[in-house]
Each structure stands twice: as C-alpha cells, then as structure tokens.
Design an enzyme around this catalytic site. Sequence first.
Site, PDB file in Angstrom:
ATOM      1  N   GLY A  59      40.403  -5.696  -6.852  1.00 17.07           N
ATOM      2  CA  GLY A  59      39.516  -5.620  -8.011  1.00 17.07           C
ATOM      3  C   GLY A  59      39.466  -6.901  -8.830  1.00 17.07           C
ATOM      4  CD  GLU A 107      44.078  -1.730  -0.549  1.00 14.69           C
ATOM      5  OE1 GLU A 107      42.877  -1.740  -0.292  1.00 14.69           O
ATOM      6  OE2 GLU A 107      44.562  -1.060  -1.478  1.00 14.69           O
ATOM      7  CB  SER A 110      38.270  -9.032  -3.820  1.00 18.70           C
ATOM      8  OG  SER A 110      38.794  -8.645  -5.091  1.00 18.70           O
ATOM      9  CD  GLU A 119      43.789   0.934  -8.194  1.00 22.22           C
ATOM     10  OE1 GLU A 119      43.243   2.036  -7.999  1.00 22.22           O
ATOM     11  OE2 GLU A 119      43.208  -0.151  -8.000  1.00 22.22           O
ATOM     12  N   GLY A 179      37.187  -1.168  -2.032  1.00 20.27           N
ATOM     13  CA  GLY A 179      37.085  -0.501  -3.329  1.00 20.27           C
ATOM     14  C   GLY A 179      35.700  -0.701  -3.918  1.00 20.27           C
ATOM     15  N   GLY A 180      35.571  -1.669  -4.821  1.00 26.58           N
ATOM     16  CA  GLY A 180      34.331  -1.889  -5.566  1.00 26.58           C
ATOM     17  C   GLY A 180      33.078  -1.914  -4.700  1.00 26.58           C
ATOM     18  CG  HIS A 194      45.520   2.336  -3.880  1.00 25.28           C
ATOM     19  ND1 HIS A 194      45.581   1.679  -5.085  1.00 25.28           N
ATOM     20  CD2 HIS A 194      44.497   1.778  -3.190  1.00 25.28           C
ATOM     21  CE1 HIS A 194      44.613   0.770  -5.118  1.00 25.28           C
ATOM     22  NE2 HIS A 194      43.934   0.807  -3.979  1.00 25.28           N
ATOM     23  CG  ASN A 196      40.196   3.650  -2.929  1.00 27.76           C
ATOM     24  OD1 ASN A 196      39.924   4.719  -3.493  1.00 27.76           O
ATOM     25  ND2 ASN A 196      41.213   2.880  -3.291  1.00 27.76           N
ATOM     26  CD1 TRP A 197      33.830   5.594  -2.193  1.00 29.17           C
ATOM     27  CD2 TRP A 197      32.798   7.320  -3.196  1.00 29.17           C
ATOM     28  NE1 TRP A 197      32.774   5.981  -1.394  1.00 29.17           N
ATOM     29  CE2 TRP A 197      32.134   7.035  -1.982  1.00 29.17           C
ATOM     30  CE3 TRP A 197      32.343   8.369  -3.996  1.00 29.17           C
ATOM     31  CZ2 TRP A 197      31.025   7.767  -1.555  1.00 29.17           C
ATOM     32  CZ3 TRP A 197      31.244   9.098  -3.572  1.00 29.17           C
ATOM     33  CH2 TRP A 197      30.585   8.798  -2.366  1.00 29.17           C
ATOM     34  CE  LYS A 198      40.213   0.730  -6.004  1.00 29.98           C
ATOM     35  NZ  LYS A 198      40.876  -0.458  -6.483  1.00 29.98           N
TER      36      LYS A 198
HETATM   37  P1  PGA Z   1      38.652  -3.702  -4.220  1.00 31.94           P
HETATM   38  O1  PGA Z   1      39.706  -2.506  -4.059  1.00 31.94           O
HETATM   39  O2  PGA Z   1      37.877  -3.798  -2.935  1.00 31.94           O
HETATM   40  O3  PGA Z   1      37.791  -3.304  -5.387  1.00 31.94           O
HETATM   41  O4  PGA Z   1      39.436  -4.944  -4.490  1.00 31.94           O
HETATM   42  C1  PGA Z   1      40.400  -2.283  -2.857  1.00 31.94           C
HETATM   43  C2  PGA Z   1      41.326  -1.115  -2.993  1.00 31.94           C
HETATM   44  O5  PGA Z   1      41.934  -0.960  -4.064  1.00 31.94           O
HETATM   45  O6  PGA Z   1      41.477  -0.302  -2.060  1.00 31.94           O
END
Ligand code: PGA
Length: 251
Positions: free
Chosen positions: A174, A168, A213, A98, A234-235, A96, A9-11
């Site tokens: 994050g 998640e 994470s 977010e 994500g990251g 998600h 997930n590149w966001k």
């Molecule tokens: P993260 O994000 O790996 O940076 O914690 C995961 C996600 O939001 O899908």
Amino acid sequence: MRQPMVAGNWKMNGSRDFTHTLVSDLLAGGVSSCAAKVVICPPFPYLGVASDGLDGNGEVALGGQNLDVHESGAYTGEVSGAMLADMGCEYVIVGHSERRALYGEDNARVADKVRAARAAGLVPILCVGETLAEREADRTEAVVGAQLDAVIEALGVEAFDGTVVAYEPVWAIGTGRTASGEQAQAVHAFIRGRLSRHDGEVASAIRILYGGSVKPDNAAALFAEPDIDGGLIGGASLKAADFLAICNAAG
Ligand code: PGA
C-alpha cells in the site's frame, strides 16, 4: 510447470453494489479466459454477493481474508474455515502482515490458522514478509525463515503441499514502493530453498506469489522472475481494468 496465480485481496473495502459491479466487470473483461488462476477475496459479508455474481464460474475462485482457528462455538465475531468453504471459498489468506501487526497474530497463531484452513479443505495463502527496519538490518531471511519454520515445526512440511505462499514485504504494501524483480526473486528463491531443505517436491510445486504495490505497469517485470508465480494484489484489485491487466500479465 506451475500455473501462475493472481489473487485479489480487497481488504476492508467495498459494499454490496461495489462487489456486484466489480465481479460483473471482471467477467465482462474476460477474467475467466485468463491463463492464470484467479482468486478474489472480498470482505466476509460480500462473499455471497461475489459467489452469486460468479454464478458457478469455476475459472474464478473465491477466498476469505482470514479465518479463526476454531471450527465453531462461542467465538463472537469470528468466522471458521468451514463457514468459508460453505460460502464457496476455496482459498483463505492467512497471516497477512496487517493481521500480524494490527491484530497480534504471531507465528504460532498463524501456523494454527494454516492447520485450521487445511482441516476445512481450504488452500491457505500464507503471507510472509519483513518490515523496512528488518530489511535495513539485513534480517529479511531471518524473519521470513522464522515465519516459514513456525509452520513447518507445528505441522510438518506437508502443510505446504499444494498450498500458496505470498511474499509481501511490509514496506511495499500500500505504499506505492514495490520490490524490484531482483529483490523479490531473491526472497522467493530463499523461500523455495527453505522448503526444499525439507521436501524438494513440495518446494518446487508450491506457488510463491509476490505482493506489495503490484500495478499493471510493474506486474510483467515481477512475474518474469523464475520463482515469482503470480501476485497477491491489494489496491489494484479494486479496479477491474487494473486487476485484469495484472491477471493477463501473469498468464
Ligand atoms: P497492495 O496490497 O497491493 O495494495 O500493496 C497487497 C496486500 O496487502 O496484499
């Protein structure tokens, strides 16, 4: 036997050049021969660049990060499932945390997005998870259960057939704070159990990814748990070497 899956997930990150380079680096690093199913979810404007970079490489799938519930029409700024499919997406992240926290997507809206994704022939990656306050109040199962039930009530358990759930925990996204294998496994088993109340076959076939994470140094321990079928990253999905290491830890 469920094939593991790793989805990136590149966001809202990257650029045209970044997308081109990351896709080339993943291919050069052997992502196509990874035993896990690999999905990358770049931002909407870069789906075409990513798709061109993959150049028909069927081993790596493309996904959207969100979709609208409508098929087309006067919905300025929105993107439909049909458009994502048209751009080569096979998957779409739905609900998600977010989106839930920053854009007001409630359980009913998320269920409608699962419906829209399936109607467009996309596989939804449905995100569920509790906040830190909810975990500390011992409400993890109540929250995650309600997130699943909203979809089951609206669409029936069939909506989960062949789809993906991503657990998640919001406190781990994050933050560098990861759920332990044991903590994540407990919730994954709960999710599978919740679905199996309705349909045992759907429950045992569904992939349940862990997200929050995940890094190269903690991926293997998480993926070793029996109900953790891979990760939503994500990251670490923004760095080819890290993402490749996580893909290899899953497969
Ligand atoms: P993260 O994000 O790996 O940076 O914690 C995961 C996600 O939001 O899908």
